[in-house]
Design a protein around this motif. Sequence first.
Motif, short mmCIF file in Angstrom:
data_model
loop_
_atom_site.label_atom_id
_atom_site.label_comp_id
_atom_site.label_asym_id
_atom_site.label_seq_id
_atom_site.Cartn_x
_atom_site.Cartn_y
_atom_site.Cartn_z
N PRO A 193 0.57 -1.52 0.47
CA PRO A 193 0.59 -0.02 0.35
C PRO A 193 0.84 1.10 0.14
O PRO A 193 0.50 2.62 -0.17
N TYR A 194 2.58 0.96 0.16
CA TYR A 194 3.13 2.38 0.42
C TYR A 194 4.21 2.40 -0.50
O TYR A 194 4.74 3.33 -0.83
N GLY A 195 3.26 1.76 -1.76
CA GLY A 195 5.24 1.24 -2.25
C GLY A 195 6.11 1.38 -1.78
O GLY A 195 6.95 1.91 -3.00
N ILE A 196 6.50 1.27 -1.13
CA ILE A 196 8.22 1.05 -0.29
C ILE A 196 9.09 0.11 -1.46
O ILE A 196 10.14 0.59 -2.04
N ARG A 197 8.80 -1.24 -2.25
CA ARG A 197 9.85 -1.83 -2.93
C ARG A 197 9.08 -1.62 -4.30
O ARG A 197 7.48 -1.59 -4.92
N PRO A 198 9.37 -0.95 -5.53
CA PRO A 198 9.20 -1.07 -6.78
C PRO A 198 8.20 -2.01 -7.54
O PRO A 198 8.71 -3.69 -7.31
N LEU A 199 7.72 -1.90 -8.76
CA LEU A 199 7.12 -2.89 -9.31
C LEU A 199 6.43 -2.33 -10.76
O LEU A 199 5.96 -1.32 -10.55
N GLU A 236 0.62 0.37 -9.15
CA GLU A 236 0.55 1.50 -8.01
C GLU A 236 0.34 1.00 -6.60
O GLU A 236 0.05 -0.25 -6.38
N PRO A 237 1.02 1.79 -5.74
CA PRO A 237 0.65 1.24 -4.44
C PRO A 237 -0.54 1.14 -4.22
O PRO A 237 -2.14 1.41 -4.56
N GLY A 238 -0.38 0.16 -3.82
CA GLY A 238 -2.35 -1.05 -2.61
C GLY A 238 -2.81 -1.83 -4.11
O GLY A 238 -3.76 -1.60 -4.43
N THR A 249 -3.48 3.99 1.26
CA THR A 249 -2.61 4.00 0.04
C THR A 249 -1.92 4.93 -0.10
O THR A 249 -2.36 6.43 -0.10
N LYS A 250 -0.72 5.45 0.16
CA LYS A 250 0.28 6.18 -0.22
C LYS A 250 1.90 6.20 -1.08
O LYS A 250 2.41 5.30 -0.19
N CYS A 251 1.76 6.92 -1.45
CA CYS A 251 3.01 6.37 -1.76
C CYS A 251 4.51 6.50 -1.17
O CYS A 251 4.58 7.90 -1.11
N ILE A 253 13.83 2.72 -14.27
CA ILE A 253 12.88 4.51 -13.86
C ILE A 253 11.60 3.24 -13.29
O ILE A 253 11.36 2.40 -13.60
N ILE A 254 11.64 4.57 -12.00
CA ILE A 254 10.55 4.05 -10.52
C ILE A 254 10.19 5.27 -10.28
O ILE A 254 10.48 6.42 -10.50
N ASP A 255 8.49 4.66 -10.67
CA ASP A 255 7.70 5.35 -10.34
C ASP A 255 7.76 7.12 -11.09
O ASP A 255 7.50 8.08 -10.70
N GLY A 256 8.15 6.98 -12.28
CA GLY A 256 8.51 7.95 -13.87
C GLY A 256 9.30 8.60 -13.61
O GLY A 256 10.26 9.55 -13.53
N ILE A 257 10.58 8.41 -11.71
CA ILE A 257 11.54 9.10 -11.85
C ILE A 257 13.03 8.49 -12.43
O ILE A 257 13.37 6.90 -11.68
N SER A 258 13.92 8.78 -13.08
CA SER A 258 14.52 7.80 -13.99
C SER A 258 15.43 7.43 -12.51
O SER A 258 16.32 8.87 -12.30
N VAL A 259 16.78 7.04 -12.73
CA VAL A 259 17.24 6.72 -10.67
C VAL A 259 18.30 6.78 -11.88
O VAL A 259 19.57 7.78 -11.30
#
Length: 476
Positions: free
Chosen positions: A196-202, A232-234, A253-255, A271-277
Amino acid sequence: MELLLQRPYECYDEDKFHDECGVYGIFSKSPQINVAKRTYYGLYALQHRGQESAGIVTCDGKSMNCHKGMGLVSEVFNNEIINGLQGHSAIGHVRYSTAGDSVLKNAQPVLGEFKLGSIAIAHNGNLINADIIRELLEDSGVVFQTSIDSEVILNLIAKGSGKGILKSIIDTMQAIKGSFGIVILTENELIGVRDPYGIRPLCLGEIDGNYIIASESCAFDATGGNFIRDIEPGEIVVINEQGIKSYNFGEKTKCATCSFEYIYFARPDTIIDGISVNDSRVKAGIKLFEEHPIEADVVIGVPDSGMPAAIGFSKASKIPFEIGLIKNRYIGRTFIAPNQEERESAVNVKLNVLKESVEGKSVVLIDDSIVRGTTSKRLVELLKNAGAKEVHFRVCSPVVKYPCYFGIDTPYRDALIGSQLEIHEIKEAIGADSLEYLSTEGLYECLGKSEGFCTGCFHGKYPISAPVKECNGEEN
């Protein structure tokens, strides 16, 4: 101060945070696609997320085939094994253990049987209430074969399967607490779940009209796929012959994506949650110079995650960027740790100085983080022994002061040098001529926003209530 750095043998990779694992899944309606081979390539791309074990499960609609073993992907699989894993769908896993011993029985995916048939699961993350759920399941007669969180999740799903697989998964996700990026394989579906918090990426991708799920988008590139979006988270994503459907299992849910995914864990081409690493790391180097300007002769980065930030620091400062540290990329899990007498030279096996780049020069050394400080001290010594006139250490993250409980293998607070010493004391302890860290505000600026991240290891404030553990490992 000296006692803090006098730890047992630490080589470069061991004095870093370690992510727990990486997952990959594919559901194909195209007979020409070899799902086992695609999963193999996907795991190869995710190898940086775990080097202890690897595994693949395939399904042909009636039965599941599994192969897993200890070691790197290339050590566990060969052509004969891959060709023997037939099916139209598959999931795979690479592991670094933070929950459960590093033994074959704990390798993933975990495969089981339940009322509706066969089920397999692969999990990246860590549950903070796994022990409680395990005990309740054992009291109800469930027998566990492993000591890992993933089997807790699998048995919880199996226990509620009479309500249907989707309802059971939703109920399970609402019961467990912690971080998770999960792929689940049933006889006719591939399912992806993000906490629900999107802590780990997927994330979700496609290949020739077929869907794939992975921990990082770089795995899609490696398997000929295309990135569609982050899960998305959750969110639960269900893929079958009819296509794809999405469900939300959490009202709250909150990223809060782990900030260390951008700082260290993820590959630069992800790229994770729209951000280029890679872009965030280059920006961190630029911001680091803006916050802590210095005059020097050369900028060098600690391979690999420190390199983009070193390039950014060089661009901002106009100080030339040089390759100053050479990394040995051919050391697997069988690397033999040296004894006490040899440990001082151990870092040289994985990292060596290119003397011509640093001799007689004032050097800015860029690294992603300082955890225990043991390797940082040794790197400064290596550079000065190679003739560096000065070594100015710059860290492209804030000071790490607290452990992580959500899928990262971190020391207890008494082993975190940033928790025990002030910055000027750390400078003295590692022997640097100066030491500066990126600020939290600077990190947010590099990531493009001031919220949506877990920064618990910097400030001790976590998105989920975390257990308080003392150095003996017991919970309060």
